[in-house]
Every structure is written in C-alpha cells, then in structure tokens.
Design a protein around this motif. Structure first.
Motif, PDB file in Angstrom:
ATOM      1  N   THR A 209       0.833  -1.210   0.000  1.00 27.98           N
ATOM      2  CA  THR A 209       0.000   0.000   0.000  1.00 27.98           C
ATOM      3  C   THR A 209       0.862   1.252   0.000  1.00 27.98           C
ATOM      4  N   ALA A 210       1.923   1.249   0.818  1.00 22.90           N
ATOM      5  CA  ALA A 210       2.836   2.398   0.869  1.00 22.90           C
ATOM      6  C   ALA A 210       3.491   2.624  -0.490  1.00 22.90           C
ATOM      7  N   PHE A 211       3.841   1.541  -1.177  1.00 23.46           N
ATOM      8  CA  PHE A 211       4.448   1.645  -2.504  1.00 23.46           C
ATOM      9  C   PHE A 211       3.492   2.304  -3.495  1.00 23.46           C
ATOM     10  N   PHE A 212       2.227   1.835  -3.509  1.00 24.36           N
ATOM     11  CA  PHE A 212       1.248   2.390  -4.434  1.00 24.36           C
ATOM     12  C   PHE A 212       0.904   3.827  -4.073  1.00 24.36           C
ATOM     13  N   ALA A 213       0.848   4.122  -2.771  1.00 25.83           N
ATOM     14  CA  ALA A 213       0.526   5.487  -2.342  1.00 25.83           C
ATOM     15  C   ALA A 213       1.620   6.454  -2.766  1.00 25.83           C
ATOM     16  N   LYS A 214       2.873   6.024  -2.668  1.00 25.54           N
ATOM     17  CA  LYS A 214       4.001   6.862  -3.077  1.00 25.54           C
ATOM     18  C   LYS A 214       3.934   7.158  -4.561  1.00 25.54           C
ATOM     19  N   ASN A 215       3.653   6.126  -5.355  1.00 21.73           N
ATOM     20  CA  ASN A 215       3.557   6.313  -6.808  1.00 21.73           C
ATOM     21  C   ASN A 215       2.365   7.185  -7.188  1.00 21.73           C
ATOM     22  N   ALA A 216       1.218   6.952  -6.485  1.00 20.69           N
ATOM     23  CA  ALA A 216       0.027   7.756  -6.763  1.00 20.69           C
ATOM     24  C   ALA A 216       0.270   9.207  -6.404  1.00 20.69           C
ATOM     25  N   GLY A 217       0.971   9.433  -5.281  1.00 21.11           N
ATOM     26  CA  GLY A 217       1.296  10.801  -4.878  1.00 21.11           C
ATOM     27  C   GLY A 217       2.215  11.464  -5.872  1.00 21.11           C
ATOM     28  N   GLY A 218       3.183  10.679  -6.376  1.00 18.20           N
ATOM     29  CA  GLY A 218       4.107  11.210  -7.370  1.00 18.20           C
ATOM     30  C   GLY A 218       3.397  11.617  -8.639  1.00 18.20           C
ATOM     31  N   LYS A 219       2.440  10.801  -9.071  1.00 19.97           N
ATOM     32  CA  LYS A 219       1.681  11.108 -10.279  1.00 19.97           C
ATOM     33  C   LYS A 219       0.852  12.364 -10.105  1.00 19.97           C
ATOM     34  N   ARG A 220       0.246  12.517  -8.870  1.00 18.92           N
ATOM     35  CA  ARG A 220      -0.575  13.696  -8.628  1.00 18.92           C
ATOM     36  C   ARG A 220       0.293  14.965  -8.647  1.00 18.92           C
ATOM     37  N   LEU A 221       1.495  14.853  -8.023  1.00 14.39           N
ATOM     38  CA  LEU A 221       2.385  16.001  -7.993  1.00 14.39           C
ATOM     39  C   LEU A 221       2.851  16.368  -9.407  1.00 14.39           C
ATOM     40  N   HIS A 222       3.130  15.318 -10.205  1.00 16.86           N
ATOM     41  CA  HIS A 222       3.579  15.544 -11.584  1.00 16.86           C
ATOM     42  C   HIS A 222       2.481  16.223 -12.398  1.00 16.86           C
TER      43      HIS A 222
END
Length: 329
Positions: free
Chosen positions: A306-319
């Motif tokens: 979950t932490a892995f997916f949350a990090k990637n999802a957060g990165g996509k939102r920031l991008h």
C-alpha cells in the motif's frame, strides 16, 4: 512487563497468541474437555464457550457500523465490499466445478479456509493505512460499509450459493442477528455505540483462546505452508481486483490495495460455520490455523504494498499538478 506492547508488535497478535495458548492446552491435555469438573467450571466455560463470546463480539462490532453514509463513502465502501465478496464467490464456484474434494485441495487447503480468508478484510489495518496514506478522510469512513463482511454470514452465503454446503434459512438469520442487534443499538443511540464499541477489542483474545482450545497444535505444522500460500493468494488476487475497482470508481487504487487483507476475526469463521454444517467439522481446526496464518501474512505484506502504491500515486498527482502549473504559466 509490557505484555500488550509485545503482543501488539505481532500483526493480529491479540488473536494469534491466545489462540496458540488455547491450542497448547488442548494438545497437552487432549482429554480435558471430557472432564466433568472442568466442564462445570468457569475455566471450562471460557475454553469451550467461544461461540457465546463471538456472539457478544459481533454485537459490539455491529454497533460501530453506521446506517448513514455520504455519497463518496457509500460508493467507495459498497464497491470494495462487493468486489471482495464477489471475488470470494467466484473462487467458491471454481472450487465447486474443478475440485474433486473441497476439503482437501492443494497443500491441504479447504474451500472453508479459502472462502473465509478471501471474504473479510482487516478493518483496523485498512483504516490505519488510509488514515496515513489515503487521499481523503472519507476513504477511512468507507470501512463503515465494508465491515458488513465481518462474521460467518457471507462465508456461509458463498459456500451455500456455490453448492459447497447447505444451510437452512434460519442459520443465516441467526448468524447475522447479533451483528444486526449491534447495528440497531449503535444507530439508535450514540451512547450505546460508544459503550459497546469498547468491548470489541477486549473480546478478541477471549474468544480466540476458546477457538484455540479446539485445535491440536500438531495440525499447525501441517497447515503452516498452506496458510502462507493462502495469505499470498489473498494479497495478489484481491489486491489486483480491488485496485482496479477503486480506480474505476474514481480512486487512486490505494484504498483497494489497503483492503487486500484477511481480518483477524476471520479466523473465527471456520469454527462458526462448522457448528452449523457438519461437513466441515473435520477441517475446521486446520482451516482456523490456515486463516490465522493468512492474517499474519497479509498484515505484513499489505502495508508495504500500500505504501508503494501510495508513493507512486502521490508522485503522479504532484507531476500532474506541476504540468498544469507550467501550462498555465
């Protein structure tokens, strides 16, 4: 001694440790349940009264489920809840049509253990993860709907619909009644909800030791590998399904991954189902150990994934936000 702190370090520790203690007692003194003095004592009531304590637990648990749910909470909760149940049901049908003996599948797994492990998510784990990693607070509240999975009702329903077992209608009613009583009391009076909800966590180790008393520890060694495989299967299969469903309803997929676990109280389901359908009595003890092992495996893996997916999802939102800003400028 900080006993509770030590127990809490182990995922599902309040369920696992008492269960193992009860199993150890039964393994060392296998004839104890037949002792007349034991059966008439408070100790005997504690070690053999898991069903009664479970009923009290489901009343307390039911009090935390609210009838009201805002649009987002309802959409998120219902979609993840249905996906979990439907996935378990599909697996049940596959077992029915592909397996010759539903009680002895690969590595000694049974349909009872598989459906019980697949049909109930770890609510505490989900809420903790979404409280830290979720996009919005309503993601946490979605478990008010998902908690309907709790208890033996849906496991019995899936096994019955799939043709793996036969239950009389009143068995479903009686299985669901304690949860409904708790829900009604909790929704009628917030004071009752606060009062009953406190008993939920206290009752877990009490019914766990009784469940453990029905298990011979020799079966643990046989069930160990099967439980690990079962836990991995829950994470992979339900993780993929719930991630995709969460994305379809407008989420990031993080909530779906966070729900890809097995609830600690799911370990109580095999014994509860076997009490109604005698065809599962021979495998209920082993299924309990297998589901308990799946609880530990999913409790370890789901936070990491979950932490892995949350990090990637957060990165996509920031991008995405950065790109939009650049375009605006």
């Amino acid at each position: 001694m900080k006993i509770k702190a030590m127990v809490d370090k182990v995922p599902g520790g309040m369920m696992i440790f008492p269960l193992l203690i009860g199993a150890a007692i039964r393994t060392i003194w296998p004839g104890l349940p037949d002792d007349t003095v034991f059966k008439s004592s408070f100790t005997g009531g504690l070690l053999t009264g898991a069903t009664a304590i479970l009923a009290a637990f489901y009343i307390c648990l039911g009090s935390t489920i609210e009838f009201r749910a805002a649009g987002y909470v309802l959409k998120k909760g219902v979609s993840l809840w249905l996906s979990k149940i439907v996935t378990a049901a599909i697996i049940g049908f596959l077992i029915k049509f592909l397996a010759h003996d539903q009680n002895h599948l690969v590595l000694g797994l049974s349909a009872l253990a598989i459906v019980a492990a697949f049909s109930d998510s770890n609510g505490g784990l989900y809420m903790a993860l979404m409280g830290q990693l979720g996009k919005r607070q309503e993601d946490v509240a979605a478990y008010s709907i998902m908690s309907l999975e709790s208890g033996p009702f849906f496991t019995m329903l899936i096994l019955g619909v799939a043709g793996l077992a036969a239950f009389p209608l009143r068995a479903f009613i009686f299985a669901l009644l304690p949860l409904i009583i708790g829900m009604v009391l909790g929704n009628l009076d917030s004071g009752m909800r606060d009062f009953l909800s406190k008993g939920k966590d206290v009752l877990i180790p009490l019914f766990a030791i009784g469940l453990g008393f029905g298990i011979n520890l020799m079966d643990v060694f046989k069930a160990g590998a099967a439980g690990i495989v079962l836990g991995l299967a829950v994470v992979v299969v339900t993780g993929i399904v719930l991630y995709l469903v969460d994305r379809l309803v407008g989420g990031t997929g993080v909530a779906g991954v966070a729900a890809a676990s097995t609830a600690g109280n799911a370990a109580a389901v095999p014994m509860a189902v076997a009490a109604v359908y005698t065809g599962y009595q021979s495998v209920a003890g082993t299924a309990t150990v297998q589901v308990a092992a799946a609880v530990i495996v999913t409790s370890i893996l789901v936070p990491i994934i979950t932490a892995f997916f949350a990090k990637n999802a957060g990165g996509k939102r920031l991008h995405t936000a950065a790109t939009a800003k650049d375009l605006h400028n």
